[in-house]
Write a protein that holds these residues in place. Structure first.
Motif, mmCIF file in Angstrom:
data_model
loop_
_atom_site.group_PDB
_atom_site.id
_atom_site.type_symbol
_atom_site.label_atom_id
_atom_site.label_comp_id
_atom_site.label_asym_id
_atom_site.label_seq_id
_atom_site.Cartn_x
_atom_site.Cartn_y
_atom_site.Cartn_z
ATOM 1 N N PRO A 168 3.904 24.208 -37.885
ATOM 2 C CA PRO A 168 3.870 24.852 -36.556
ATOM 3 C C PRO A 168 3.935 26.438 -36.700
ATOM 4 C CG PRO A 168 5.407 23.211 -36.531
ATOM 5 C CD PRO A 168 5.227 23.494 -37.979
ATOM 6 N N CYS A 169 2.902 26.826 -35.862
ATOM 7 C CA CYS A 169 2.951 28.269 -35.719
ATOM 8 C C CYS A 169 3.250 28.847 -34.351
ATOM 9 C CB CYS A 169 1.654 29.034 -36.115
ATOM 10 S SG CYS A 169 1.030 28.436 -37.608
ATOM 11 N N ILE A 170 4.197 29.633 -33.955
ATOM 12 C CA ILE A 170 4.733 30.016 -32.812
ATOM 13 C C ILE A 170 4.601 31.584 -32.704
ATOM 14 C CG2 ILE A 170 6.869 29.917 -31.464
ATOM 15 C CD1 ILE A 170 7.219 27.400 -33.124
ATOM 16 N N LEU A 171 4.364 32.029 -31.656
ATOM 17 C CA LEU A 171 4.522 33.511 -31.257
ATOM 18 C C LEU A 171 5.864 33.661 -30.546
ATOM 19 C CD1 LEU A 171 1.545 33.165 -31.797
ATOM 20 C CD2 LEU A 171 1.813 35.672 -32.370
ATOM 21 N N TYR A 172 6.866 34.161 -30.686
ATOM 22 C CA TYR A 172 8.128 34.054 -29.588
ATOM 23 C C TYR A 172 7.982 35.249 -28.750
ATOM 24 C CZ TYR A 172 13.105 33.743 -28.900
ATOM 25 O OH TYR A 172 14.468 33.405 -27.913
ATOM 26 N N PHE A 203 2.956 30.186 -27.631
ATOM 27 C CA PHE A 203 3.206 31.424 -27.278
ATOM 28 C C PHE A 203 4.392 31.047 -26.336
ATOM 29 C CE2 PHE A 203 -1.056 32.347 -28.614
ATOM 30 C CZ PHE A 203 -0.919 33.666 -29.096
ATOM 31 N N SER A 204 5.907 31.204 -26.639
ATOM 32 C CA SER A 204 6.790 31.150 -25.809
ATOM 33 C C SER A 204 7.937 31.917 -25.988
ATOM 34 C CB SER A 204 7.096 29.547 -25.717
ATOM 35 O OG SER A 204 8.246 29.228 -25.038
ATOM 36 N N ALA A 226 18.341 33.186 -33.657
ATOM 37 C CA ALA A 226 19.190 32.766 -34.840
ATOM 38 C C ALA A 226 20.250 31.782 -34.466
ATOM 39 C CB ALA A 226 19.789 34.115 -35.464
ATOM 40 N N ASP A 227 20.841 32.013 -33.276
ATOM 41 C CA ASP A 227 21.985 31.115 -32.648
ATOM 42 C C ASP A 227 21.394 29.747 -32.676
ATOM 43 O OD1 ASP A 227 23.578 33.200 -32.656
ATOM 44 O OD2 ASP A 227 23.671 33.336 -30.643
ATOM 45 N N TRP A 228 20.379 29.315 -32.182
ATOM 46 C CA TRP A 228 19.715 28.174 -32.048
ATOM 47 C C TRP A 228 19.424 27.627 -33.466
ATOM 48 C CZ3 TRP A 228 14.654 26.749 -33.409
ATOM 49 C CH2 TRP A 228 14.317 25.348 -33.282
ATOM 50 N N MET A 229 18.701 28.293 -34.373
ATOM 51 C CA MET A 229 18.325 27.904 -35.728
ATOM 52 C C MET A 229 19.761 27.418 -36.257
ATOM 53 S SD MET A 229 15.591 30.563 -37.058
ATOM 54 C CE MET A 229 15.850 30.387 -38.707
ATOM 55 N N ALA A 230 20.659 28.215 -36.307
ATOM 56 C CA ALA A 230 22.019 27.840 -36.949
ATOM 57 C C ALA A 230 22.547 26.415 -36.323
ATOM 58 C CB ALA A 230 23.080 28.878 -36.687
ATOM 59 N N ALA A 231 22.499 26.341 -34.916
ATOM 60 C CA ALA A 231 23.000 25.254 -34.439
ATOM 61 C C ALA A 231 22.336 24.032 -34.509
ATOM 62 C CB ALA A 231 23.044 25.485 -33.035
ATOM 63 N N GLU A 232 21.019 24.177 -34.925
ATOM 64 C CA GLU A 232 20.156 23.031 -35.317
ATOM 65 C C GLU A 232 19.984 22.648 -36.699
ATOM 66 O OE1 GLU A 232 18.533 20.906 -33.041
ATOM 67 O OE2 GLU A 232 19.666 21.718 -31.569
ATOM 68 N N GLN A 233 20.900 23.472 -37.411
ATOM 69 C CA GLN A 233 21.094 23.447 -38.865
ATOM 70 C C GLN A 233 19.745 23.828 -39.916
ATOM 71 O OE1 GLN A 233 23.985 22.264 -40.440
ATOM 72 N NE2 GLN A 233 24.803 22.763 -38.242
ATOM 73 N N GLU A 243 11.383 24.603 -24.995
ATOM 74 C CA GLU A 243 9.799 24.541 -25.401
ATOM 75 C C GLU A 243 9.461 24.594 -26.935
ATOM 76 O OE1 GLU A 243 5.550 26.068 -23.278
ATOM 77 O OE2 GLU A 243 7.371 27.292 -23.588
ATOM 78 N N ILE A 244 10.244 25.403 -27.720
ATOM 79 C CA ILE A 244 9.677 25.857 -29.003
ATOM 80 C C ILE A 244 10.164 24.507 -29.643
ATOM 81 C CG2 ILE A 244 10.652 27.162 -30.994
ATOM 82 C CD1 ILE A 244 10.271 29.662 -29.152
ATOM 83 N N ALA A 245 11.579 24.132 -29.360
ATOM 84 C CA ALA A 245 11.951 22.984 -30.120
ATOM 85 C C ALA A 245 11.245 21.691 -29.888
ATOM 86 C CB ALA A 245 13.522 22.679 -29.576
ATOM 87 N N GLN A 246 10.556 21.429 -28.742
ATOM 88 C CA GLN A 246 9.934 20.358 -28.291
ATOM 89 C C GLN A 246 8.427 20.389 -29.160
ATOM 90 O OE1 GLN A 246 10.540 17.681 -26.658
ATOM 91 N NE2 GLN A 246 8.654 16.844 -26.882
ATOM 92 N N PHE A 247 7.856 21.679 -29.361
ATOM 93 C CA PHE A 247 6.723 21.997 -29.945
ATOM 94 C C PHE A 247 6.828 21.563 -31.438
ATOM 95 C CE2 PHE A 247 3.707 25.117 -32.079
ATOM 96 C CZ PHE A 247 2.377 24.458 -31.423
#
Length: 186
Positions: free
Chosen positions: A128-132, A164-165, A25-32, A170-174
């Motif tokens: 993109p589909c990601i499994l955290y 899967f990460s 959530a913090d990453w999402m907010a920081a990235e707007q 890595e998620i941001a790059q994906f």
């Protein structure tokens, strides 16, 4: 960008699930990025929404009537969309979001992200589909996807379209480099 989060209506048995969800959530907010989710106030769903609200981000909940009536709808969202059933919920979430991430959860979470992955393979989802993979939670499913490739039921190219990460870099790059799969032809 709007990111759909599929996750449990429970916090799980280990504090790492909530901790890593808060990092996301913090990453999402920081990235707007904004949140699209199931609209609940409980479990990882509620924790993600609360964290995003606290950081001033848009939070869009999509909840079926029968769950709203059980008084689990989050009261503080930017927007709460009420739909008739779970099928409409998934369709609306897919319509609203550009990226799809599954946090740990139960069979409902697994069903939701599986449908999004499946829809990508047939040209109905280009996100993109990601499994955290917090605490290795999705390792057995990752092995199953690799088994699908090994047994000829999933192409390696399609397998590579699912990440899967638990590494936010890595998620941001994906997400940044993602190319939707070619529409499957028979």
């Amino acid at each position: 960008m709007k990111i759909a989060i599929f996750c449990g209506a429970s916090l799980g048995n280990h504090p790492i699930y909530a901790e890593k969800s808060m990092e996301l959530a913090d990453w999402m907010a920081a990235e707007q990025h904004d949140l699209v989710f199931g609209g609940g106030k409980v479990g990882l769903m509620g924790a993600m929404a609360n964290r995003m609200i606290a950081q001033g981000r848009v939070t869009i909940g999509v909840i079926p009537t029968f769950l709203q009536e059980r008084e689990i709808a989050h009261p503080g969202l930017t927007d709460l969309i009420v739909v008739e059933d779970m099928h409409q919920r998934k369709a609306k979430m897919m319509d609203l979001a550009q990226v799809f991430i599954a946090l740990p959860g139960g069979s409902g979470t697994l069903e939701e992200i599986s449908e999004v992955i499946s829809w990508a393979r047939v040209g109905q989802n280009d996100g993109p589909c990601i499994l955290y993979n917090i605490n290795g939670y999705y390792e057995p499913l990752k092995e199953m996807f690799d088994q699908m490739v090994g047994q000829g039921f999933l192409s390696q190219d399609d397998r590579d379209k699912v990440l899967f990460s638990d590494d936010l870099g890595e998620i941001a790059q994906f997400i940044q480099t993602y190319q939707a799969p070619a529409i499957r032809r028979y």
